[in-house]
Structures are given as structure tokens and as C-alpha cells.
Design a protein around this motif. Sequence first.
Motif, PDB file in Angstrom:
ATOM      1  N   PRO A 264      -0.185  -1.047   4.249  1.00 62.48           N
ATOM      2  CA  PRO A 264       0.209  -2.441   4.486  1.00 62.48           C
ATOM      3  C   PRO A 264       1.631  -2.701   4.004  1.00 62.48           C
ATOM      4  O   PRO A 264       2.195  -1.938   3.227  1.00 62.48           O
ATOM      5  CB  PRO A 264      -0.804  -3.240   3.645  1.00 62.48           C
ATOM      6  CG  PRO A 264      -1.935  -2.303   3.393  1.00 62.48           C
ATOM      7  CD  PRO A 264      -1.335  -0.936   3.343  1.00 62.48           C
ATOM      8  N   ARG A 265       2.192  -3.809   4.485  1.00 61.67           N
ATOM      9  CA  ARG A 265       3.530  -4.238   4.071  1.00 61.67           C
ATOM     10  C   ARG A 265       3.413  -5.607   3.422  1.00 61.67           C
ATOM     11  O   ARG A 265       3.049  -6.560   4.105  1.00 61.67           O
ATOM     12  CB  ARG A 265       4.464  -4.295   5.279  1.00 61.67           C
ATOM     13  CG  ARG A 265       4.525  -2.978   6.058  1.00 61.67           C
ATOM     14  CD  ARG A 265       5.302  -3.156   7.344  1.00 61.67           C
ATOM     15  NE  ARG A 265       5.155  -1.997   8.214  1.00 61.67           N
ATOM     16  CZ  ARG A 265       5.627  -1.934   9.452  1.00 61.67           C
ATOM     17  NH1 ARG A 265       6.282  -2.975   9.965  1.00 61.67           N
ATOM     18  NH2 ARG A 265       5.453  -0.856  10.180  1.00 61.67           N
ATOM     19  N   PRO A 266       3.741  -5.774   2.124  1.00 66.11           N
ATOM     20  CA  PRO A 266       4.073  -4.714   1.168  1.00 66.11           C
ATOM     21  C   PRO A 266       2.833  -3.908   0.782  1.00 66.11           C
ATOM     22  O   PRO A 266       1.706  -4.311   1.079  1.00 66.11           O
ATOM     23  CB  PRO A 266       4.624  -5.492  -0.021  1.00 66.11           C
ATOM     24  CG  PRO A 266       3.866  -6.790   0.031  1.00 66.11           C
ATOM     25  CD  PRO A 266       3.702  -7.106   1.498  1.00 66.11           C
ATOM     26  N   HIS A 267       3.055  -2.780   0.074  1.00 69.49           N
ATOM     27  CA  HIS A 267       1.924  -1.959  -0.332  1.00 69.49           C
ATOM     28  C   HIS A 267       2.076  -1.540  -1.789  1.00 69.49           C
ATOM     29  O   HIS A 267       3.143  -1.667  -2.398  1.00 69.49           O
ATOM     30  CB  HIS A 267       1.796  -0.731   0.558  1.00 69.49           C
ATOM     31  CG  HIS A 267       3.055   0.075   0.669  1.00 69.49           C
ATOM     32  ND1 HIS A 267       3.824   0.075   1.807  1.00 69.49           N
ATOM     33  CD2 HIS A 267       3.681   0.902  -0.207  1.00 69.49           C
ATOM     34  CE1 HIS A 267       4.867   0.862   1.634  1.00 69.49           C
ATOM     35  NE2 HIS A 267       4.798   1.377   0.423  1.00 69.49           N
ATOM     36  N   GLN A 268       0.982  -1.035  -2.346  1.00 69.37           N
ATOM     37  CA  GLN A 268       0.990  -0.568  -3.716  1.00 69.37           C
ATOM     38  C   GLN A 268       1.849   0.686  -3.859  1.00 69.37           C
ATOM     39  O   GLN A 268       2.158   1.370  -2.884  1.00 69.37           O
ATOM     40  CB  GLN A 268      -0.437  -0.291  -4.183  1.00 69.37           C
ATOM     41  CG  GLN A 268      -1.319  -1.526  -4.213  1.00 69.37           C
ATOM     42  CD  GLN A 268      -2.727  -1.213  -4.683  1.00 69.37           C
ATOM     43  OE1 GLN A 268      -3.005  -0.144  -5.220  1.00 69.37           O
ATOM     44  NE2 GLN A 268      -3.633  -2.158  -4.471  1.00 69.37           N
ATOM     45  N   ARG A 269       2.193   1.008  -5.105  1.00 72.34           N
ATOM     46  CA  ARG A 269       3.145   2.088  -5.350  1.00 72.34           C
ATOM     47  C   ARG A 269       2.569   3.460  -5.004  1.00 72.34           C
ATOM     48  O   ARG A 269       3.255   4.294  -4.415  1.00 72.34           O
ATOM     49  CB  ARG A 269       3.581   2.073  -6.814  1.00 72.34           C
ATOM     50  CG  ARG A 269       4.529   3.203  -7.160  1.00 72.34           C
ATOM     51  CD  ARG A 269       5.069   3.100  -8.579  1.00 72.34           C
ATOM     52  NE  ARG A 269       5.964   4.216  -8.867  1.00 72.34           N
ATOM     53  CZ  ARG A 269       6.629   4.357 -10.018  1.00 72.34           C
ATOM     54  NH1 ARG A 269       6.470   3.447 -10.978  1.00 72.34           N
ATOM     55  NH2 ARG A 269       7.431   5.393 -10.193  1.00 72.34           N
ATOM     56  N   PHE A 270       1.303   3.707  -5.345  1.00 74.82           N
ATOM     57  CA  PHE A 270       0.741   5.048  -5.176  1.00 74.82           C
ATOM     58  C   PHE A 270      -0.316   5.073  -4.080  1.00 74.82           C
ATOM     59  O   PHE A 270      -1.061   4.099  -3.878  1.00 74.82           O
ATOM     60  CB  PHE A 270       0.128   5.541  -6.495  1.00 74.82           C
ATOM     61  CG  PHE A 270       1.150   5.812  -7.559  1.00 74.82           C
ATOM     62  CD1 PHE A 270       1.936   6.957  -7.517  1.00 74.82           C
ATOM     63  CD2 PHE A 270       1.352   4.904  -8.592  1.00 74.82           C
ATOM     64  CE1 PHE A 270       2.895   7.199  -8.492  1.00 74.82           C
ATOM     65  CE2 PHE A 270       2.296   5.138  -9.570  1.00 74.82           C
ATOM     66  CZ  PHE A 270       3.072   6.297  -9.523  1.00 74.82           C
ATOM     67  N   LEU A 271      -0.373   6.218  -3.391  1.00 69.42           N
ATOM     68  CA  LEU A 271      -1.356   6.452  -2.342  1.00 69.42           C
ATOM     69  C   LEU A 271      -2.028   7.794  -2.616  1.00 69.42           C
ATOM     70  O   LEU A 271      -1.354   8.821  -2.740  1.00 69.42           O
ATOM     71  CB  LEU A 271      -0.686   6.472  -0.967  1.00 69.42           C
ATOM     72  CG  LEU A 271      -1.597   6.687   0.246  1.00 69.42           C
ATOM     73  CD1 LEU A 271      -2.568   5.522   0.404  1.00 69.42           C
ATOM     74  CD2 LEU A 271      -0.760   6.860   1.521  1.00 69.42           C
ATOM     75  N   HIS A 272      -3.359   7.759  -2.708  1.00 68.41           N
ATOM     76  CA  HIS A 272      -4.110   8.973  -3.036  1.00 68.41           C
ATOM     77  C   HIS A 272      -5.492   8.860  -2.420  1.00 68.41           C
ATOM     78  O   HIS A 272      -6.203   7.878  -2.643  1.00 68.41           O
ATOM     79  CB  HIS A 272      -4.232   9.131  -4.558  1.00 68.41           C
ATOM     80  CG  HIS A 272      -4.966  10.363  -4.983  1.00 68.41           C
ATOM     81  ND1 HIS A 272      -5.636  10.450  -6.189  1.00 68.41           N
ATOM     82  CD2 HIS A 272      -5.161  11.561  -4.359  1.00 68.41           C
ATOM     83  CE1 HIS A 272      -6.193  11.642  -6.298  1.00 68.41           C
ATOM     84  NE2 HIS A 272      -5.915  12.336  -5.203  1.00 68.41           N
ATOM     85  N   GLY A 273      -5.853   9.848  -1.608  1.00 70.78           N
ATOM     86  CA  GLY A 273      -7.177   9.782  -1.003  1.00 70.78           C
ATOM     87  C   GLY A 273      -7.510  11.014  -0.196  1.00 70.78           C
ATOM     88  O   GLY A 273      -6.857  12.067  -0.297  1.00 70.78           O
ATOM     89  N   ALA A 274      -8.543  10.861   0.609  1.00 65.20           N
ATOM     90  CA  ALA A 274      -9.004  11.940   1.486  1.00 65.20           C
ATOM     91  C   ALA A 274      -9.415  11.337   2.816  1.00 65.20           C
ATOM     92  O   ALA A 274      -9.899  10.204   2.876  1.00 65.20           O
ATOM     93  CB  ALA A 274     -10.178  12.700   0.868  1.00 65.20           C
ATOM     94  N   GLN A 275      -9.175  12.103   3.866  1.00 67.04           N
ATOM     95  CA  GLN A 275      -9.652  11.744   5.196  1.00 67.04           C
ATOM     96  C   GLN A 275     -10.561  12.860   5.672  1.00 67.04           C
ATOM     97  O   GLN A 275     -10.204  14.044   5.591  1.00 67.04           O
ATOM     98  CB  GLN A 275      -8.496  11.545   6.160  1.00 67.04           C
ATOM     99  CG  GLN A 275      -8.914  11.079   7.547  1.00 67.04           C
ATOM    100  CD  GLN A 275      -9.306   9.616   7.589  1.00 67.04           C
ATOM    101  OE1 GLN A 275      -8.985   8.875   6.675  1.00 67.04           O
ATOM    102  NE2 GLN A 275      -9.977   9.195   8.635  1.00 67.04           N
TER     103      GLN A 275
END
Length: 321
Positions: free
Chosen positions: A127-138
Motif C-alpha cells: 500500500p501507499r504509504p506502507h510500513q518499513r519492513f516486508l517479510h512473508g511467504a507466498q
Amino acid sequence: MSNLDREPVPSVCGGRGFVVAEPVRELLSPRRVRLGESTEVRRLLPNLGRRMVGAWCFVDHYGPDDIADEPGMQVPPHPHMGLQTVSWLHEGEVLHRDSTGSLQTIRPRQLGLMTSGRAISHSEESPRPHQRFLHGAQLWVALPDTHRHVEPHFEYHPELPVVTAPGLRATLILGEVDGARSPGTTYTPIVGADLALSRGADVRLPLDPDFEYAVLAMSGESRVDDVPVLPGSMLYLGCGRTELPLRAESDAGLMLLGGEPFAEELVMWWNFIGRSAEDIVQARRDWMEGRRFGEVQGYDGAPLPAPELPAVPLKPRGSRR
């Protein structure tokens, strides 16, 4: 999430001929793949040695990535057929749109489950704005032949059942563990669970001996059946287990994936799962000619074109190369 490889290699998977019918400890190393402008993923399935774990047929682990000054995840509209996608986050947010009209922001430890069935298209973006960190699995789940033409639909489950033990908090993603069952729709006997271990935890997780299992390491330092697993790696465990020893050297995050060995033979190419080369060729043609997969509304950008088909014939085979 799409397989954005512009020269995807056909994956032939399924069938029980190569399922290990006893407990094993097979450590799988990831292949690093660029996903969009700013995200690199570690691909664990399909792997050079192992194609599936139960009906789980595709696993990407990404992050933690600092995307404070980056666009983050930006995956344009793309098609899927014959599978379910599971979006799972430990940090950050992902905005999901699809051709059934779904619009949903998925947050950590909330289940976004998309069943493509006969055909669907979707996009995923930070999203805009978004949180600083992105961590996951698909992750993808292959649909059995009896259900691979179901109507496409999307499920969002912000609250999921949790099983606890000293030092362990297990969130049910799909299927059942220790009497707790996820509300997510499944089409084969399967299980997925997010395991949060506290430092010093030493526990045994009950398992179904008829399932094959693997554990994906998300974060921290832990030992699975006394094997050290580092973040971004996966330990294949085979079948025949009634419990799984887990020990945490630090606070750690794992994902347990398992299921009844998938009996059918599949062809997986790009974002499609079929039973024959003709299935894949027709799906690619339909996507490129604007048929069948619908349209994603609201995404700021063009859909992804399909790569060229490989020169080698596409043939269904077993779950291991």
C-alpha cells in the motif's frame, strides 16, 4: 503472487512414486529470484530435488526487506489456473485485488486465500504509504482434478485458531493441528501452520503419520528434529511421523507444511497448473487474448504478458525430478 521469471521452466510434479514413505531429514536450499523492482525471493518449491509436499507446490520466502524508501511489492495483474494461493505475512501489508472484485489489505498472520479454479487474475502491491519492513511467504496449493474447475473466489480470514504449548504458539493457516481447524477452504487433506517459538522452547508437535511434511524457516535459530534450519531454508521430513521435535536457540518463526501425498500428475508452467500441455497452451492463449481470466480493476499499471512457451514438450510427471 506471480512467477515473474520471463523464461520459466516447466515443472512436472505430483504422483506418489517419489514420496518418501518414512521419516527423513532432507534440507532444501532456495533459489534466489527477482520479483519486481525491489523484492528478491527465496524459492523453495518447486526445487531441483523435490516438487511438492502434499498439495503444496510453490513456496517463496521473502524479507525481511527494508522498503521505507522503496515501492515494495509491486506485482501487476497476472493469471492463475488450477491452484490456490496463500498469502502469509510476518511483517508489512499487501493489498490484494482480483478479477472477482475482491479488494483486501492483508496483514501479519491473517489469511488471504485465493482459489483460482478455472481462471482468475489478481495483483499484489505494498500500500501507499506502507510500513518499513516486508517479510512473508507466498504459497500455492494444487487443486485436485475434481475441483480444478471450481468458480474462482477469494477468502479473507483475519482471525485464525491458535494452539499453544510452553514456548510455542501455532496459528492454523489451513487444515488441522491438535484439534484446532482453520476456516480456510481446502480440497485435499492438507495442513499449514505458523509456529512461533520462544527462545529455549523444547516441544513436540503432534503430526499425522499418513501426511508428508516440510518445515520452512522464517526467522531466528531453531532445530527441527535436531537439524539446524536457517531462515530461508526448508527441511523435508517425509512421512510416517507422529510427532515433530522442535527446539529454539532464539525466538524463531517456522511454517509447517504437510498433507496427504498428491496422487495426480501435474504440469505447472508460469502461473498455470494443468494436466496436459494442451491445458497450458490454451490458458496462455486465453490470457494473451483477454479471455476467461477477467480483469483486475483499480491497479495502476498494465497486466503482465505471458512468457513464450518453451520449445521442449510439457509432460506431466511425478513430484520429484
